[in-house]
Design an enzyme around this catalytic site. Structure first.
Site, PDB file in Angstrom:
ATOM      1  CD1 TRP A  64      18.663  -4.400 -12.649  1.00 40.42           C
ATOM      2  CD2 TRP A  64      16.904  -3.459 -13.630  1.00 40.42           C
ATOM      3  NE1 TRP A  64      17.989  -5.407 -13.270  1.00 40.42           N
ATOM      4  CE2 TRP A  64      16.886  -4.858 -13.894  1.00 40.42           C
ATOM      5  CE3 TRP A  64      15.898  -2.679 -14.157  1.00 40.42           C
ATOM      6  CZ2 TRP A  64      15.879  -5.470 -14.652  1.00 40.42           C
ATOM      7  CZ3 TRP A  64      14.908  -3.293 -14.908  1.00 40.42           C
ATOM      8  CH2 TRP A  64      14.906  -4.660 -15.153  1.00 40.42           C
ATOM      9  CG  ASP A  78       3.782  18.199   1.335  1.00 39.40           C
ATOM     10  OD1 ASP A  78       4.357  17.126   1.114  1.00 39.40           O
ATOM     11  OD2 ASP A  78       3.787  18.761   2.451  1.00 39.40           O
ATOM     12  CG  HIS A  82       0.276  15.848   2.553  1.00 40.16           C
ATOM     13  ND1 HIS A  82       0.401  14.574   3.052  1.00 40.16           N
ATOM     14  CD2 HIS A  82       1.066  16.641   3.333  1.00 40.16           C
ATOM     15  CE1 HIS A  82       1.235  14.588   4.079  1.00 40.16           C
ATOM     16  NE2 HIS A  82       1.639  15.819   4.279  1.00 40.16           N
TER      17      HIS A  82
END
Length: 260
Positions: A64, A78, A82
């Protein structure tokens, strides 16, 4: 047909290959191109990772990584917060996006030939109306995906940065206003790094896709690919960002379901 029958038919058609699943997501890696802002503005982080273990003394049976990435790096979503125009809206962050809105029908507007001829091509209301004359009105609540074939370009041409900034296609204010005010779309998706054109700072308002979409509580999708594999209408898009508390955006795996 009952809701149970509808879902059963969907599952059967997926298994039988009657519904194709198309990946609209660019690979996210250390080589993913970034949006670069002029100084003195802050810059988004490139994707990077650190190996934690790989079947060794650090972890005998597992592999990992830790990774770092900006909210707006690679294929990403978005949220309204934003942009400054969406900062005061209710439920404007990623964690507040209703899950029902992560799955929606899509209209794909193909202006790839125009973009190939002009890197600064601007999608206008007139272009959208011409598309609707052929394919029908854009339904409310749809994703509108702007096909430019930009994702097929090599990195230098994809970012297309010059001394005066990036030169990439996008919508003008008339197009975005039409989609928001008269078509009530869910959001707008593109193959370029941003939903706005590279020279959108010269438009009025500046960056109309960001300013008008997010001010209306709509969403944006960037860095999509394989839009050429989608029909003009009829595809279902699944665009699910990470559920980041107070997040303004997130890398995502965007998928489309297309009937074969």
């Amino acid at each position: 047909m009952s809701s149970t029958d509808i879902l059963a038919a969907l599952a059967q058609n997926l298994t039988a290959g009657q519904i194709r699943v198309i990946d609209l997501t660019q690979e996210l890696s250390e080589d993913t191109p970034l949006l670069v802002l002029p100084e003195p503005f802050g810059q988004t982080a490139a994707f990077s990772r650190e190996e934690i273990s790989r079947y060794d003394e650090r972890g005998l049976a597992w592999h990992w990584h830790n990774f770092t990435v900006g909210e707006h790096t690679g294929t990403h979503f978005d949220a309204p917060i934003h942009w400054v125009t969406g900062k005061d809206l209710a439920d404007n962050t990623l964690d507040k996006v209703p899950p029902q809105k992560l799955v929606a029908q899509a209209c794909v507007l193909d202006f790839s030939a125009e973009c190939a001829a002009d890197a600064d091509f601007l999608l206008t209301r007139a272009h959208i109306e011409a598309w609707e004359a052929e394919h029908g009105a854009i339904p409310a609540g749809s994703w509108v995906l702007f096909r430019s074939d930009w994702s097929k370009l090599p990195v230098d041409a994809y970012t297309n940065r010059r001394e005066d900034g990036a030169h990439t296609p996008g919508p003008d204010a008339s197009a975005v206003s039409y989609l928001v005010d008269e078509r009530d779309v869910l959001g707008f998706g593109v193959e370029t790094i941003g939903t706005d054109a590279g020279q959108a700072h010269l438009l009025e308002p500046m960056y109309p896709a960001h300013a008008l979409l997010h001010g209306a509580g709509k969403y944006g999708l960037q860095c999509l690919e394989n839009l050429d594999l989608l029909p003009p209408t009829g595809a279902i898009v699944i665009a699910a960002p990470l559920k980041i508390r107070d997040g303004s955006g997130s890398p995502m795996r965007a998928l489309a379901l297309v009937s074969e």
